[in-house]
Design an enzyme around this catalytic site. Structure first.
Site, PDB file in Angstrom:
ATOM      1  N   TYR A   1       0.828  -1.210   0.000  1.00  0.00           N
ATOM      2  CA  TYR A   1       0.000   0.000   0.000  1.00  0.00           C
ATOM      3  C   TYR A   1       0.862   1.259   0.000  1.00  0.00           C
ATOM      4  O   TYR A   1       1.862   1.334   0.698  1.00  0.00           O
ATOM      5  CB  TYR A   1      -0.917   0.029   1.237  1.00  0.00           C
TER       6      TYR A   1
ATOM      7  N   TRP B   1       1.143   5.597  -1.946  1.00  0.00           N
ATOM      8  CA  TRP B   1       0.792   6.504  -3.040  1.00  0.00           C
ATOM      9  C   TRP B   1       1.779   6.496  -4.202  1.00  0.00           C
ATOM     10  O   TRP B   1       1.475   7.001  -5.264  1.00  0.00           O
ATOM     11  CB  TRP B   1       0.674   7.917  -2.481  1.00  0.00           C
TER      12      TRP B   1
HETATM   13  N1  LIG Z   1      -2.448   8.785  12.005  1.00  0.00           N
HETATM   14  C1  LIG Z   1      -2.789   8.803  10.728  1.00  0.00           C
HETATM   15  N2  LIG Z   1      -2.163   7.974   9.858  1.00  0.00           N
HETATM   16  C2  LIG Z   1      -2.507   8.004   8.558  1.00  0.00           C
HETATM   17  C3  LIG Z   1      -3.490   8.892   8.080  1.00  0.00           C
HETATM   18  C4  LIG Z   1      -4.123   9.756   9.016  1.00  0.00           C
HETATM   19  O1  LIG Z   1      -5.029  10.550   8.670  1.00  0.00           O
HETATM   20  N3  LIG Z   1      -3.743   9.695  10.322  1.00  0.00           N
HETATM   21  N4  LIG Z   1      -3.802   8.909   6.745  1.00  0.00           N
HETATM   22  C5  LIG Z   1      -3.614   7.665   6.020  1.00  0.00           C
HETATM   23  C6  LIG Z   1      -3.769   7.878   4.578  1.00  0.00           C
HETATM   24  S1  LIG Z   1      -5.290   8.512   4.096  1.00  0.00           S
HETATM   25  C7  LIG Z   1      -2.838   7.532   3.667  1.00  0.00           C
HETATM   26  S2  LIG Z   1      -3.242   7.633   2.005  1.00  0.00           S
HETATM   27  C8  LIG Z   1      -1.533   6.992   4.068  1.00  0.00           C
HETATM   28  C9  LIG Z   1      -0.381   7.445   3.162  1.00  0.00           C
HETATM   29  O2  LIG Z   1       0.713   6.618   3.325  1.00  0.00           O
HETATM   30  P1  LIG Z   1       1.771   6.335   2.155  1.00  0.00           P
HETATM   31  O3  LIG Z   1       1.096   6.332   0.836  1.00  0.00           O
HETATM   32  O4  LIG Z   1       2.553   5.139   2.519  1.00  0.00           O
HETATM   33  O5  LIG Z   1       2.664   7.616   2.276  1.00  0.00           O
HETATM   34  P2  LIG Z   1       3.715   8.262   1.261  1.00  0.00           P
HETATM   35  O6  LIG Z   1       4.613   9.088   2.111  1.00  0.00           O
HETATM   36  O7  LIG Z   1       3.003   8.978   0.168  1.00  0.00           O
HETATM   37  O8  LIG Z   1       4.502   6.985   0.719  1.00  0.00           O
HETATM   38  C10 LIG Z   1       4.838   6.797  -0.602  1.00  0.00           C
HETATM   39  C11 LIG Z   1       6.263   6.275  -0.669  1.00  0.00           C
HETATM   40  O9  LIG Z   1       6.546   5.954  -2.030  1.00  0.00           O
HETATM   41  C12 LIG Z   1       7.860   6.425  -2.349  1.00  0.00           C
HETATM   42  N5  LIG Z   1       7.913   6.620  -3.802  1.00  0.00           N
HETATM   43  C13 LIG Z   1       7.581   7.707  -4.528  1.00  0.00           C
HETATM   44  N6  LIG Z   1       7.762   7.483  -5.833  1.00  0.00           N
HETATM   45  C14 LIG Z   1       8.212   6.203  -5.952  1.00  0.00           C
HETATM   46  C15 LIG Z   1       8.562   5.387  -7.070  1.00  0.00           C
HETATM   47  O10 LIG Z   1       8.467   5.755  -8.224  1.00  0.00           O
HETATM   48  N7  LIG Z   1       8.990   4.108  -6.798  1.00  0.00           N
HETATM   49  C16 LIG Z   1       9.084   3.635  -5.525  1.00  0.00           C
HETATM   50  N8  LIG Z   1       9.501   2.385  -5.358  1.00  0.00           N
HETATM   51  N9  LIG Z   1       8.760   4.401  -4.454  1.00  0.00           N
HETATM   52  C17 LIG Z   1       8.315   5.655  -4.673  1.00  0.00           C
HETATM   53  C18 LIG Z   1       7.992   7.694  -1.546  1.00  0.00           C
HETATM   54  O11 LIG Z   1       9.341   8.051  -1.387  1.00  0.00           O
HETATM   55  C19 LIG Z   1       7.288   7.312  -0.248  1.00  0.00           C
HETATM   56  O12 LIG Z   1       8.192   6.758   0.671  1.00  0.00           O
HETATM   57  O13 LIG Z   1      -1.262   7.357   5.437  1.00  0.00           O
HETATM   58  C20 LIG Z   1      -2.304   6.938   6.314  1.00  0.00           C
HETATM   59  N10 LIG Z   1      -1.867   7.148   7.683  1.00  0.00           N
HETATM   60  N1  LIG Z   2      -1.511  18.848   1.767  1.00  0.00           N
HETATM   61  C1  LIG Z   2      -1.948  17.579   1.761  1.00  0.00           C
HETATM   62  N2  LIG Z   2      -3.183  17.281   1.281  1.00  0.00           N
HETATM   63  C2  LIG Z   2      -3.633  15.995   1.287  1.00  0.00           C
HETATM   64  C3  LIG Z   2      -2.809  14.927   1.723  1.00  0.00           C
HETATM   65  C4  LIG Z   2      -1.504  15.257   2.227  1.00  0.00           C
HETATM   66  O1  LIG Z   2      -0.733  14.376   2.653  1.00  0.00           O
HETATM   67  N3  LIG Z   2      -1.114  16.574   2.220  1.00  0.00           N
HETATM   68  N4  LIG Z   2      -3.266  13.630   1.680  1.00  0.00           N
HETATM   69  C5  LIG Z   2      -4.390  13.313   0.799  1.00  0.00           C
HETATM   70  C6  LIG Z   2      -5.016  12.046   1.183  1.00  0.00           C
HETATM   71  S1  LIG Z   2      -4.211  10.598   0.860  1.00  0.00           S
HETATM   72  C7  LIG Z   2      -6.234  11.947   1.736  1.00  0.00           C
HETATM   73  S2  LIG Z   2      -6.923  10.430   2.056  1.00  0.00           S
HETATM   74  C8  LIG Z   2      -7.020  13.154   2.066  1.00  0.00           C
HETATM   75  C9  LIG Z   2      -7.620  13.009   3.454  1.00  0.00           C
HETATM   76  O2  LIG Z   2      -8.634  13.913   3.632  1.00  0.00           O
HETATM   77  P1  LIG Z   2      -9.252  14.075   5.091  1.00  0.00           P
HETATM   78  O3  LIG Z   2      -9.301  12.780   5.773  1.00  0.00           O
HETATM   79  O4  LIG Z   2     -10.536  14.792   4.936  1.00  0.00           O
HETATM   80  O5  LIG Z   2      -8.149  15.033   5.725  1.00  0.00           O
HETATM   81  P2  LIG Z   2      -7.603  15.287   7.204  1.00  0.00           P
HETATM   82  O6  LIG Z   2      -6.647  16.417   7.065  1.00  0.00           O
HETATM   83  O7  LIG Z   2      -7.104  14.032   7.808  1.00  0.00           O
HETATM   84  O8  LIG Z   2      -8.885  15.720   8.015  1.00  0.00           O
HETATM   85  C10 LIG Z   2      -9.638  16.875   7.663  1.00  0.00           C
HETATM   86  C11 LIG Z   2     -10.097  17.581   8.909  1.00  0.00           C
HETATM   87  O9  LIG Z   2     -11.045  16.783   9.614  1.00  0.00           O
HETATM   88  C12 LIG Z   2     -11.101  17.286  10.948  1.00  0.00           C
HETATM   89  N5  LIG Z   2     -11.525  16.218  11.841  1.00  0.00           N
HETATM   90  C13 LIG Z   2     -10.763  15.209  12.325  1.00  0.00           C
HETATM   91  N6  LIG Z   2     -11.501  14.399  13.122  1.00  0.00           N
HETATM   92  C14 LIG Z   2     -12.764  14.922  13.124  1.00  0.00           C
HETATM   93  C15 LIG Z   2     -13.993  14.534  13.741  1.00  0.00           C
HETATM   94  O10 LIG Z   2     -14.093  13.525  14.445  1.00  0.00           O
HETATM   95  N7  LIG Z   2     -15.071  15.313  13.483  1.00  0.00           N
HETATM   96  C16 LIG Z   2     -15.018  16.410  12.693  1.00  0.00           C
HETATM   97  N8  LIG Z   2     -16.134  17.095  12.481  1.00  0.00           N
HETATM   98  N9  LIG Z   2     -13.867  16.804  12.119  1.00  0.00           N
HETATM   99  C17 LIG Z   2     -12.768  16.068  12.321  1.00  0.00           C
HETATM  100  C18 LIG Z   2      -9.701  17.753  11.274  1.00  0.00           C
HETATM  101  O11 LIG Z   2      -9.744  19.014  11.927  1.00  0.00           O
HETATM  102  C19 LIG Z   2      -9.008  17.807   9.925  1.00  0.00           C
HETATM  103  O12 LIG Z   2      -8.342  19.043   9.695  1.00  0.00           O
HETATM  104  O13 LIG Z   2      -6.181  14.306   2.046  1.00  0.00           O
HETATM  105  C20 LIG Z   2      -5.452  14.421   0.834  1.00  0.00           C
HETATM  106  N10 LIG Z   2      -4.872  15.744   0.798  1.00  0.00           N
HETATM  107 MO   LIG Z   3      -5.240   8.837   1.766  1.00  0.00          MO
END
Ligand SMILES: Nc1nc2c(c(=O)[nH]1)N[C@H]1C(S)=C(S)[C@@H](COP(=O)(O)OP(=O)(O)OC[C@H]3O[C@@H](n4cnc5c(=O)[nH]c(N)nc54)[C@H](O)[C@@H]3O)O[C@H]1N2
Ligand SMILES: Nc1nc2c(c(=O)[nH]1)N[C@H]1C(S)=C(S)[C@@H](COP(=O)(O)OP(=O)(O)OC[C@H]3O[C@@H](n4cnc5c(=O)[nH]c(N)nc54)[C@H](O)[C@@H]3O)O[C@H]1N2
Ligand SMILES: [Mo]
Length: 745
Positions: free
Chosen positions: A112, A114
């Site tokens: 898993y 991005w």
């Molecule tokens: N506590 C908490 N944890 C969360 C979340 C949260 O809201 N709270 N959000 C979750 C969510 S929504 C997501 S999507 C995940 C994201 O978690 P990840 O998708 O694992 O995070 P990234 O840092 O985008 O990891 C992508 C990795 O791919 C590598 N990469 C980039 N390009 C390439 C390539 O071409 N080849 C290879 N082999 N590697 C490459 C980058 O260097 C990086 O290390 O985190 C989750 N974790």
């Molecule tokens: N700049 C930037 N943008 C991103 C990403 C990133 O890594 N960087 N990651 C992308 C990815 S993979 C994803 S999945 C999306 C995630 O999109 P989201 O999951 O919507 O994003 P978050 O920033 O985790 O949360 C949005 C807001 O929800 C509020 N929140 C948290 N818990 C609660 C709750 O229980 N109730 C209410 N009402 N509000 C709450 C928090 O204040 C937070 O700022 O974002 C994407 N956009």
């Molecule tokens: Mo995500």
């Protein structure tokens, strides 16, 4: 030689590149794209960072003793550089051994993450193709972003499209809407990012237009930044994870006041009566009144009354950010919001109904014609299996354990080999202390990475991958009206190779090359992928440039569809001709299917279930930790490019800071029974007291005493699933304590 004419793409937007002497020296956002200059500007630093992995490496004791070395040294030992031949022979030898002795399910390759924006070189797609060709593997189902929604929505509205690909267009809010209620807010930082990279940054203008037409906005979030700057919105700050109670109380109010749209409920839903009996308390003795919700959410009754007044009349869009479902019982707020929208009777109308993700990603609600960004086909995972995405650590620790999952049982495989390319589990997974323990179990860990991330540092064999600047690709997303050529800007850094080329070399050794690459190289694949877009253009009467023209132009603006999208409009227009794919063909406010699962953590209609960790169960001095997405990074990506002046910041409300004698800028330690990390306190007047907010994204770095040094909040979050239905990530339900930390020694 300096060249300044090349356009390319990242997940955080398109840019114009300057290349001098073989180095990317400058990157600026493509004008009009709205990409963040700070994130784009960091690209040269990132690509040429001293954290790049220059050649293949093998963990020292693993090189010396093979799997007899055991996994305990992962993350603690140094690495020995080796040549590609040695590294590839090692990897193919290990794969062959595990396939021969243990079978395909012992190869864990869900991988898993991005990865990067290009569609062909997308690492996670390539690794899954390769392992499918090699004999199968253990895959991961769903994602961290909207895992709970992914599983519950098909039971309620027949598919997960409403969270994955479909949304009512923002433009209809300006044209037809009267009010938007945004649970989880509309935080502009999240619009900096789109999976696949967005060419068009549309939401701020849409909000401006809506506001100019008098559309009212209510933001429901513990954090004031979730209101976009310049928006005159009402902010309501409930306790985190209490939204379901608020939504249910609004639905109850609709019933109580006679506002519930009986005709809509009768024609378009099933189970309304059972749900209403729950709302009124007929079935459980507890009417879901505004007073009841005020108590649970910690809001004033007057705030909830205002909220009800806002949605009682006019065309109302009920929206939720994805964050709400990344929590204990994360299925419930989404189901409840659909039920409330059904009560208001506006599902399928422009500017009304429900929507998921307006506050989560740039392209949600954009007007775009989908299908022109090609996607790389997968291969069937014959012989393999799959587990829920967030259960990997649990699976490594408990081979053979059975878990319930969406109506069936999944038996964890006996994982011997872990292969990751394009993800950073030591960023994304919860309870990283437990992940460290689980990570020691497999016999072999192989990682492809451009950088020495915490995950790369915990591998046995590390293969250096190119970044998207070092190869040719096509990028974009179906929710954005642009397709981009992503030309190779620079030669591979060090000895880095494309993931695709690494897998080709391994496929040669394993005898599955033809199945993996289908006889095509990079150029052959790009031509094949683009042909699918050209063929679609012929079918749909859209003039698509040929690949050469796309390359020469750098991008192609896909013509917009004639009508903006309105979620479920066909169904609303004629539910008999366009039934939903639910058992009843209608919106299920009560699900017989889910009733049949008999899960105590996911009842058959939307319901309030207390989270396992939240302010309602907090001890004195415990805080609810919200871990949101980082503003200046994409998860852990770009961390290596920013000057780090100490650990990440944690926001704290002024009265909480006073109570704990903490001042702004002070080093603090956050801790609970799972772990601890350092952070810098940042006093935030706008934050709801009792809540701490700390973004994800810092590179995991445990110190000698076990305290994580860079401020990675996933040492504190729980490795616990939303419910047995979705088995999704519930990171946003965690209680922690805070205290002053000494200065660094
Ligand atoms: N506590 C908490 N944890 C969360 C979340 C949260 O809201 N709270 N959000 C979750 C969510 S929504 C997501 S999507 C995940 C994201 O978690 P990840 O998708 O694992 O995070 P990234 O840092 O985008 O990891 C992508 C990795 O791919 C590598 N990469 C980039 N390009 C390439 C390539 O071409 N080849 C290879 N082999 N590697 C490459 C980058 O260097 C990086 O290390 O985190 C989750 N974790
Ligand atoms: N700049 C930037 N943008 C991103 C990403 C990133 O890594 N960087 N990651 C992308 C990815 S993979 C994803 S999945 C999306 C995630 O999109 P989201 O999951 O919507 O994003 P978050 O920033 O985790 O949360 C949005 C807001 O929800 C509020 N929140 C948290 N818990 C609660 C709750 O229980 N109730 C209410 N009402 N509000 C709450 C928090 O204040 C937070 O700022 O974002 C994407 N956009
Ligand atoms: Mo995500």
């Amino acid at each position: 030689m300096t060249r300044e004419d090349r356009i390319s793409l990242t997940h955080w937007g398109p840019f114009r590149a300057t290349v001098a002497d073989g180095r990317l020296t400058r990157a600026v956002p493509l004008p009009g794209s709205g990409a963040d200059p700070d994130m784009i500007g960091a690209l040269p630093e990132m690509v040429h960072s001293d954290k790049r992995i220059d050649r293949p490496h093998v963990r020292r004791s693993y090189l010396e003793h093979g799997i007899a070395a055991g996994g305990q040294g992962r993350g603690h030992e140094d690495f020995v550089p080796v040549d590609w031949q040695t590294a590839l022979d090692l990897v193919s030898g290990e794969l062959s051994r595990v396939y021969r002795d243990h079978g395909p399910t012992s190869v864990f390759g869900g991988s898993y993450g991005w990865s990067s924006a290009g569609r062909f070189h997308h690492a996670r797609t390539q690794i899954r193709r390769f392992l499918a060709a090699a004999g199968g593997f253990t895959d991961q189902i769903s994602n961290y972003s909207w895992g709970a929604a992914h599983m519950i929505l098909p039971h309620v509205v027949g598919s997960a499209d409403a969270v994955s690909t479909a949304a009512t267009a923002w433009s209809t809010i300006a044209s037809d809407g009267d009010a938007v209620v945004a649970f989880g807010g509309l935080n502009p930082k999240n619009w900096r990012v789109t999976s696949g990279g967005a060419g068009h940054h549309h939401i701020p203008q849409e909000i401006e237009k809506a506001q100019a037409r008098g559309v009212k906005f209510v933001i429901v979030s513990p954090l004031a930044d979730d209101v976009p700057p310049g928006l005159d919105a009402t902010l309501i700050r409930p306790r985190p994870n209490s939204d379901t109670a608020i939504i249910l109380a609004l639905a109850h109010e609709a019933v109580r006041t006679g506002r519930a749209d009986r005709a809509f409920l009768d024609r378009f839903t099933v189970g309304a009566d059972i749900f209403i009996d729950y709302l009124t308390g007929k079935s459980d003795g507890q009417p879901k009144t505004l007073e009841w919700a005020a108590e649970i959410s910690g809001l004033d009754l007057a705030e909830l009354q205002t909220l009800w007044e806002t949605i009682r009349q006019g065309r109302v869009m009920l929206s939720s950010a994805w964050s709400l479902q990344r929590a204990d019982h994360g299925e419930q707020p989404f189901w409840a919001l659909i039920a409330l929208a059904a009560m208001l009777g506006q599902i399928g109308l422009p500017g009304g109904g429900f929507c998921f993700g307006y506050g989560s990603m740039n392209s949600v609600g954009a007007t775009a014609r989908s299908g022109y960004v090609p996607s790389m086909p997968g291969l069937p995972n014959t012989g393999g299996m799959a587990i829920p995405v967030a259960s990997f650590a649990d699976a490594f620790l408990n081979p053979g354990k059975e878990i319930a999952f969406n109506g069936r049982m999944v038996c964890y495989p006996d994982v011997r080999l872990v292969y990751w390319a394009g993800g950073n589990p030591f960023h994304h997974a919860q309870d990283l202390g437990r992940v460290e323990e689980a990570w020691q179990r497999p016999e072999t860990v192989i990682v492809h990475e451009p950088w020495w991330t915490p995950t790369a540092r915990r591998a046995d064999i590390v293969l250096p991958a190119t970044t998207s600047m070092e190869r040719n690709d096509i990028g974009g997303t179906s929710r954005d009206p642009y397709v981009f050529a992503m030309p190779k800007l620079i030669a591979p850094v060090g000895e880095a190779r494309n993931d695709f080329d690494i897998f080709c070399a391994l496929a040669d050794r394993l005898g599955c090359r033809a199945a993996y690459d289908e006889g095509l190289d990079e150029a052959g694949w790009l031509a094949r992928l683009w042909r699918t877009s050209e063929e679609r253009g012929v079918r749909e009467g859209v003039a698509v440039p040929d690949l050469e023209a796309l390359w020469a132009q750098g991008l192609w603006r896909v013509p917009l569809p004639e009508e903006p999208e309105v979620l479920l409009s066909d169904f609303r227009a004629d539910p008999d001709a366009h039934p939903l794919a639910t058992p009843s063909g209608r919106i299920e406010l009560y699900s017989e299917t889910i009733a049949g699962f008999a899960y105590d953590d996911c009842p058959p209609h939307a319901a309030w279930l207390e989270p396992k960790e939240w302010l309602g169960s907090a001890g004195e001095d415990e805080f609810h930790l919200v871990t949101n997405q980082p503003a200046r990074q994409l998860h852990s990506q770009l961390y290596q490019a920013h000057e780090q002046d100490g650990p990440a910041r944690v926001r704290i409300a002024p009265e909480d800071a006073r109570k704990h004698k903490l001042c702004d800028g002070q080093r603090v330690r956050l801790w609970n029974g799972r772990g601890s990390c350092l952070a810098i306190a940042h006093i935030d007047e706008s934050l709801r007291p009792g809540v701490l907010v700390m973004p994800t994204g810092a590179w995991f770095e445990p110190g000698a005493d076990g305290t994580e040094q860079n401020g990675n909040p996933n040492v504190l979050t729980a490795d616990r699933r939303t419910s047995q239905l979705a088995q999704a990530c519930a990171a946003l339900s965690a209680l922690v304590r805070i205290e002053a930390a000494g200065e660094p020694k």
